[in-house]
Each structure stands twice: as structure tokens, then as C-alpha cells.
Design a protein around this motif. Sequence first.
Motif, short mmCIF file in Angstrom:
data_model
loop_
_atom_site.label_atom_id
_atom_site.label_comp_id
_atom_site.label_asym_id
_atom_site.label_seq_id
_atom_site.Cartn_x
_atom_site.Cartn_y
_atom_site.Cartn_z
N ARG A 101 1.11 -1.11 0.01
CA ARG A 101 0.09 0.02 0.02
C ARG A 101 0.78 1.21 0.13
O ARG A 101 0.55 2.25 -0.67
CB ARG A 101 -1.14 0.04 1.47
N HIS A 102 1.88 1.21 0.77
CA HIS A 102 2.51 2.39 0.90
C HIS A 102 3.44 2.67 -0.59
O HIS A 102 3.92 3.69 -0.89
CB HIS A 102 3.84 2.39 2.00
N GLN A 103 3.79 1.64 -1.28
CA GLN A 103 4.59 1.64 -2.44
C GLN A 103 3.67 2.30 -3.47
O GLN A 103 4.25 2.99 -4.22
CB GLN A 103 4.89 0.47 -2.90
N VAL A 104 2.27 1.82 -3.49
CA VAL A 104 1.50 2.38 -4.40
C VAL A 104 1.08 3.65 -4.28
O VAL A 104 1.08 4.73 -4.94
CB VAL A 104 0.02 1.66 -4.43
N GLU A 105 1.18 4.32 -2.94
CA GLU A 105 0.72 5.53 -2.55
C GLU A 105 2.14 6.53 -2.80
O GLU A 105 1.77 7.56 -3.44
CB GLU A 105 0.60 5.61 -0.91
N SER A 106 3.19 5.80 -2.84
CA SER A 106 4.50 6.58 -3.17
C SER A 106 4.40 7.06 -4.62
O SER A 106 4.80 8.09 -5.06
CB SER A 106 5.70 6.04 -2.82
N ALA A 107 3.95 6.02 -5.39
CA ALA A 107 4.08 6.05 -7.10
C ALA A 107 2.95 7.10 -7.36
O ALA A 107 3.20 7.59 -8.18
CB ALA A 107 3.64 4.76 -7.54
N ALA A 108 1.66 6.92 -6.69
CA ALA A 108 0.67 8.23 -7.01
C ALA A 108 1.28 9.51 -6.57
O ALA A 108 1.18 10.54 -7.61
CB ALA A 108 -0.67 7.80 -6.26
N ASP A 109 1.94 9.54 -5.54
CA ASP A 109 2.39 11.13 -5.00
C ASP A 109 3.42 11.60 -6.05
O ASP A 109 3.49 12.68 -6.39
CB ASP A 109 3.06 10.99 -3.82
N LEU A 110 4.27 10.59 -6.39
CA LEU A 110 5.57 10.73 -7.44
C LEU A 110 4.98 11.09 -8.63
O LEU A 110 5.29 12.29 -9.44
CB LEU A 110 6.67 9.92 -7.57
N GLY A 111 3.89 10.59 -9.19
CA GLY A 111 3.49 10.83 -10.52
C GLY A 111 2.64 12.02 -10.58
O GLY A 111 2.56 12.59 -11.52
N ALA A 112 1.89 12.37 -9.56
CA ALA A 112 1.12 13.69 -9.47
C ALA A 112 2.18 14.69 -9.41
O ALA A 112 2.00 15.85 -10.07
CB ALA A 112 0.13 13.74 -8.22
N LEU A 113 3.44 14.65 -8.67
CA LEU A 113 4.45 15.78 -8.86
C LEU A 113 4.84 15.84 -10.01
O LEU A 113 5.35 17.07 -10.46
CB LEU A 113 5.30 15.25 -7.70
N ALA A 114 5.39 14.80 -10.73
CA ALA A 114 5.69 14.87 -12.09
C ALA A 114 4.80 15.50 -12.97
O ALA A 114 5.32 16.33 -13.98
CB ALA A 114 5.98 13.36 -12.86
N ALA A 115 3.42 15.28 -13.06
CA ALA A 115 2.44 15.73 -13.88
C ALA A 115 2.45 17.45 -13.53
O ALA A 115 2.56 18.12 -14.59
CB ALA A 115 1.29 15.23 -13.67
N ALA A 116 2.55 17.38 -12.08
CA ALA A 116 2.46 19.04 -12.12
C ALA A 116 3.81 19.83 -12.41
O ALA A 116 3.51 20.87 -12.66
CB ALA A 116 2.24 19.17 -10.46
N SER A 117 4.86 19.17 -12.20
CA SER A 117 6.03 19.90 -12.62
C SER A 117 6.10 20.11 -14.16
O SER A 117 6.94 20.90 -14.52
CB SER A 117 7.14 19.31 -12.00
N HIS A 118 5.38 19.45 -14.87
CA HIS A 118 5.41 19.64 -16.37
C HIS A 118 3.96 19.99 -16.88
O HIS A 118 3.63 19.89 -18.01
CB HIS A 118 5.73 18.24 -17.07
N ALA A 119 3.32 20.53 -15.90
CA ALA A 119 2.07 21.31 -16.19
C ALA A 119 2.11 22.51 -17.38
O ALA A 119 1.13 22.39 -18.21
CB ALA A 119 1.29 21.73 -15.14
N SER A 120 3.30 22.99 -17.47
CA SER A 120 3.33 24.32 -18.38
C SER A 120 3.61 23.53 -20.01
O SER A 120 3.32 24.24 -20.70
CB SER A 120 4.66 25.03 -18.00
N GLU A 121 4.05 22.31 -20.19
CA GLU A 121 3.98 21.75 -21.30
C GLU A 121 2.78 21.27 -21.85
O GLU A 121 2.77 20.41 -23.00
CB GLU A 121 5.09 20.43 -21.28
N GLY A 122 1.72 21.29 -21.00
CA GLY A 122 0.05 20.97 -21.58
C GLY A 122 -0.12 19.51 -20.86
O GLY A 122 0.70 18.84 -20.48
N PRO A 123 -1.50 19.46 -20.83
CA PRO A 123 -1.96 18.32 -20.02
C PRO A 123 -1.61 16.96 -20.71
O PRO A 123 -1.35 16.03 -19.90
CB PRO A 123 -3.38 18.30 -19.98
N ASP A 124 -1.46 16.73 -21.77
CA ASP A 124 -1.04 15.38 -22.56
C ASP A 124 0.53 15.11 -22.01
O ASP A 124 0.62 14.00 -21.80
CB ASP A 124 -1.28 15.50 -23.81
#
Length: 125
Positions: free
Chosen positions: A45-68
Motif C-alpha cells: 500500500r505504501h509503495q502504491v501511495e508513493s507512486a501516486a504521489d510521485l506521478g502527481a508531482l511529475a505531472a504538476a512539474s510539467h504542467a506548463s508543457e500541456g496536460p498530455d
Amino acid sequence: MRSRRAGSTPEADSGVATIWTAVAVAAITGIAVLGFLLGAVTIARHQVESAADLGALAAASHASEGPDRACGRARWVTDRMGVTLLTCRWQRLDALIEVEAPSSKFAGLPAPSAHARAGPVDEPP
């Protein structure tokens, strides 16, 4: 052959200690197995939660490049962490990510999943 005296009885509790010891060992083993299973499920469960957190951070850090492209980056991160990206969507400037482990390692338990949200720090939610 020896004859018994009247009124004497054979040992009635012969072997009882062995049975009680076997029961105690089985109970301790069962508790230990349940403890290990609980620990393994918690770690998954902790590994899946970490993956979700890092995925969200990666998406947010590249938001200026567009949602896709931002969601593509989140997918790249979650794939490397061994989980499946189920959804990647945007709410204003926040990335909302949902991930799931490929399968549960234990029969009868659902695969762990997690949600995460990340966005700019200077904007109120």
C-alpha cells in the motif's frame, strides 16, 4: 507381567503436554504468519501511495508543457515504479492521479490503489 492393585489407574494425562505444546506452536505460528501478511500488505500500500504521489508531482512539474505531456510524464514515472496509471486529469492547475498495482500478491485481496493531487504551491486549493 505385573498385576495392578485395585484402585490404581494408569496415568490419565499421558501425552497431554505434547498436545498443549503443539497447539501453542500452531497458535504462535499462525499469529506470526498473520503479522507477516499484514506487514506485506502495508508495504504494498505504501509503495502504491508513493507512486501516486510521485506521478502527481511529475505531472504538476510539467504542467506548463500541456496536460498530455504532463500526464505522459506521470505515466513514465508510475510505469517505472511498477504500477498502472488509471487516470490523470486536471482540475484547474492541479494534477489528479489515480494508480493501481498490477495485481494483489495475496489471493482474495484486491490490488492496492491510491489517489494523489499536486499543483502549484502559490495557488490556494
